[in-house]
Motif scaffolding. Structure first.
Motif, PDB file in Angstrom:
ATOM      1  N   UNK A  61       0.920  -1.211   0.057  1.00 18.34           N
ATOM      2  CA  UNK A  61       0.134   0.180  -0.151  1.00 18.34           C
ATOM      3  C   UNK A  61       0.907   1.327  -0.011  1.00 18.34           C
ATOM      4  N   UNK A  62       1.940   1.417   0.823  1.00 16.34           N
ATOM      5  CA  UNK A  62       3.009   2.269   0.652  1.00 16.34           C
ATOM      6  C   UNK A  62       3.461   2.640  -0.581  1.00 16.34           C
ATOM      7  N   UNK A  63       3.919   1.651  -1.305  1.00 13.87           N
ATOM      8  CA  UNK A  63       4.313   1.764  -2.748  1.00 13.87           C
ATOM      9  C   UNK A  63       3.307   2.714  -3.578  1.00 13.87           C
ATOM     10  N   UNK A  64       2.175   2.200  -3.565  1.00 13.29           N
ATOM     11  CA  UNK A  64       1.040   2.779  -4.291  1.00 13.29           C
ATOM     12  C   UNK A  64       0.615   4.220  -3.848  1.00 13.29           C
ATOM     13  N   UNK A  65       0.998   4.475  -2.512  1.00 14.41           N
ATOM     14  CA  UNK A  65       0.668   5.706  -2.109  1.00 14.41           C
ATOM     15  C   UNK A  65       1.661   6.602  -2.325  1.00 14.41           C
ATOM     16  N   UNK A  66       2.699   6.124  -2.352  1.00 21.05           N
ATOM     17  CA  UNK A  66       4.078   6.864  -2.599  1.00 21.05           C
ATOM     18  C   UNK A  66       3.944   7.489  -4.148  1.00 21.05           C
ATOM     19  N   UNK A  67       3.208   6.547  -4.880  1.00 20.22           N
ATOM     20  CA  UNK A  67       3.230   6.778  -6.396  1.00 20.22           C
ATOM     21  C   UNK A  67       1.886   7.417  -6.829  1.00 20.22           C
ATOM     22  N   UNK A  68       1.235   7.894  -5.617  1.00 16.59           N
ATOM     23  CA  UNK A  68       0.044   8.703  -5.964  1.00 16.59           C
ATOM     24  C   UNK A  68      -1.200   7.903  -6.305  1.00 16.59           C
ATOM     25  N   UNK A  69      -1.217   6.643  -6.440  1.00 16.54           N
ATOM     26  CA  UNK A  69      -2.152   5.729  -7.074  1.00 16.54           C
ATOM     27  C   UNK A  69      -3.142   5.541  -5.878  1.00 16.54           C
ATOM     28  N   UNK A  70      -2.782   5.727  -4.481  1.00 14.99           N
ATOM     29  CA  UNK A  70      -3.786   5.460  -3.491  1.00 14.99           C
ATOM     30  C   UNK A  70      -3.600   6.640  -2.425  1.00 14.99           C
ATOM     31  N   UNK A  71      -4.571   6.537  -1.453  1.00  8.16           N
ATOM     32  CA  UNK A  71      -4.207   7.575  -0.461  1.00  8.16           C
ATOM     33  C   UNK A  71      -4.773   7.107   0.717  1.00  8.16           C
ATOM     34  N   UNK A  72      -4.350   7.085   2.043  1.00  5.69           N
ATOM     35  CA  UNK A  72      -5.142   6.789   3.039  1.00  5.69           C
ATOM     36  C   UNK A  72      -5.525   7.840   4.227  1.00  5.69           C
ATOM     37  N   UNK A  73      -6.727   7.336   4.634  1.00  5.40           N
ATOM     38  CA  UNK A  73      -7.351   8.382   5.442  1.00  5.40           C
ATOM     39  C   UNK A  73      -7.436   7.734   6.878  1.00  5.40           C
ATOM     40  N   UNK A  74      -6.702   8.375   7.801  1.00  4.15           N
ATOM     41  CA  UNK A  74      -6.891   7.635   9.260  1.00  4.15           C
ATOM     42  C   UNK A  74      -8.210   7.195   9.833  1.00  4.15           C
TER      43      UNK A  74
END
Length: 89
Positions: A61-74
């Motif tokens: 998930x971190x890989x995809x978040x760093x590439x801007x494909x995903x984002x996380x909402x706490x």
């Protein structure tokens, strides 16, 4: 590397399990399993579905978040990002 969205994790493959999972998630988004602005499966669900450690799922998930494909909402989950206007994401 394009991966089948229905692929399973191959622990003997040269590509690490977290990279395999990142590619599977990317393929599932492309297929339309998860639409932009919508949550993907929970970490717990991905752990159970793919038989991976939670840390491995988090790394994917971190890989995809760093590439801007995903984002996380706490406290809410991980969501598919909106594609950018340039067509790069």
């Amino acid at each position: 590397m394009a991966m089948d969205p229905d692929a399973e994790i191959d622990h003997g493959a040269p590509l690490t399990p977290y990279r395999q999972l990142a590619e599977i998630i990317r393929a599932r988004i492309a297929r339309g399993d998860w639409a932009p602005g919508r949550a993907i499966a929970s970490e717990t669900s991905l752990v159970q579905e793919y038989g991976l450690a939670r840390s491995t799922v988090r790394r994917a998930i971190a890989v995809l978040t760093e590439s801007g494909e995903l984002f996380t909402v706490p406290q809410r989950g991980t969501y598919v990002a909106q594609p950018d206007a340039s067509g790069n994401g």
